[in-house]
Enzyme design. Sequence first.
Site, mmCIF file in Angstrom:
data_model
loop_
_atom_site.group_PDB
_atom_site.id
_atom_site.type_symbol
_atom_site.label_atom_id
_atom_site.label_comp_id
_atom_site.label_asym_id
_atom_site.label_seq_id
_atom_site.Cartn_x
_atom_site.Cartn_y
_atom_site.Cartn_z
ATOM 1 N N ALA A 298 48.892 39.362 44.280
ATOM 2 C CA ALA A 298 47.928 40.346 43.799
ATOM 3 C C ALA A 298 46.867 39.617 43.002
ATOM 4 C CB ALA A 298 48.605 41.402 42.927
ATOM 5 N N CYS A 299 45.627 40.036 43.132
ATOM 6 C CA CYS A 299 44.563 39.367 42.376
ATOM 7 C C CYS A 299 44.733 39.573 40.881
ATOM 8 C CB CYS A 299 43.202 39.867 42.839
ATOM 9 S SG CYS A 299 42.980 41.650 42.732
#
Length: 495
Positions: A298-299
């Site tokens: 996930a960013c």
Amino acid sequence: MTTLATDHSATAAESAGREPGVARHLIDGAWTGTPTTERTNPARPDEVVALSPAGTAEDADAAVAAAVRAQPGWAALPAPARGAILLKAATLLEERAAEVAADLVREEGKTLAEAGGEVKRAADVLRFFGSLGWAPSGDVLPSGTPGTTITTRREPMGVFALITPWNFPIAIPAWKAAPALISGNAVVLKPAELTPLSATHLARALADAGLPDGVFNVVHGRGRVVGEALARDERVAGLSFTGSTAVGLHLKGILDGRRARVQLEMGGKNAVLVLDDADPEAAAAVVAVGAFGLAGQACTATSRVYVTPGVREAFTAALVRLAGGYAPGDGLDGARMGAVVSEAQFAQDASAVRGAVSRGAELLAGTHDADPSGGLFFPPAVLAGMAEDDPIVTEEVFGPVVAVLGVPDYEAGLAAVNASRYGLTAGICTDSLALATDFAARAQAGVVKVNRPTSGLDLNVPFGGVKDSSTNTFREQGRGAVEFYTWGKTVYLGV
């Protein structure tokens, strides 16, 4: 379309034994394209789970042409009618949630619980923006001229291209498409090559809900072919992109060159600062969720932690212990952490950890030589003892890898958090309201979390970063998301 099972009550176990799903382009209401690209299950490398077409620039051109034709009629439809279609699509996604989530697990690798949550998120996003069809729009402002009323309004811009990643393959397309659609725009979606089925489920829900042909189009294929064609098409008013910083900045150059609107959400190297007054066990739990949930893909994932001396030993021991509880496995079999998405990502994770160790870092949990042949299961890695400028501290890995570093005090920790070219999310673990407030004001990040994981965001709040994480202009999610997809108009009315 011969593709996905029509029994929307299929269980996860039944879905695991299905024949490969088939995704096709959706252009002007027709499912087209020859599915030649295979996608295998990252947890079961011998299982082909999806087939999709390799789109061309001509496919992109046809999709844009369809969107251009359909957009005026869609914009002319009253906003409540547009909203009703999004609300129905949300209901259809919920009814099909078991099938959609199982396909998401099989093609992307996350756990069934995470996939189910993502499908719910996509439905909730459609419902949130669908409800805006009945919400007030614009303002009435006073005028200094007698007999004059001033109003403001937002107008759709036309056709938008959406380029979305594989890590949230139904939620991100939903939260880009929904504000575009409710505003009266038409859309061409270029989903990630690794996750064609999730995008197809969203497209089917919208089509089955009654969205007119051509308003929502999907073209599968390589970014350098389809994405590039969409970015360069003069008929595309704007492009919303989520992905790597390098690709995002390349696309921005194209869009800026023709004065089109562009929205970028890119990389992150998110940090948490743990202070002496924090409970080390609670802080470790916050970091573990942010670092190892979603296999770190996930960013907004936590990838670096700065800890002051008083709790460093206890915090690190607790984090290492928690890492051992995130044993990776098949997401359909109840694993707490799923597979990483691809062989390339697995190799990137292993290379990052191996490189850090070769430069002197201590590997406290995990390994850099896991065998991917039986499934792309990369165990959580906790590293310590590296230099502050080591690549494992400065560069995005996008896997379940976290670096723990010591800092002498709060000010040094805040400076370390901000010493990054990225600025998406940042967190602090502390019992001090004064320091939490100061951190919220001074942290260079678009989202700040206090005693909460850096990952995860409510759908009704703005999302975006600063520095190389974003264009730092238009935000995604929340009511403000519609601003990117519209232009403002001021109207003087003399009566």
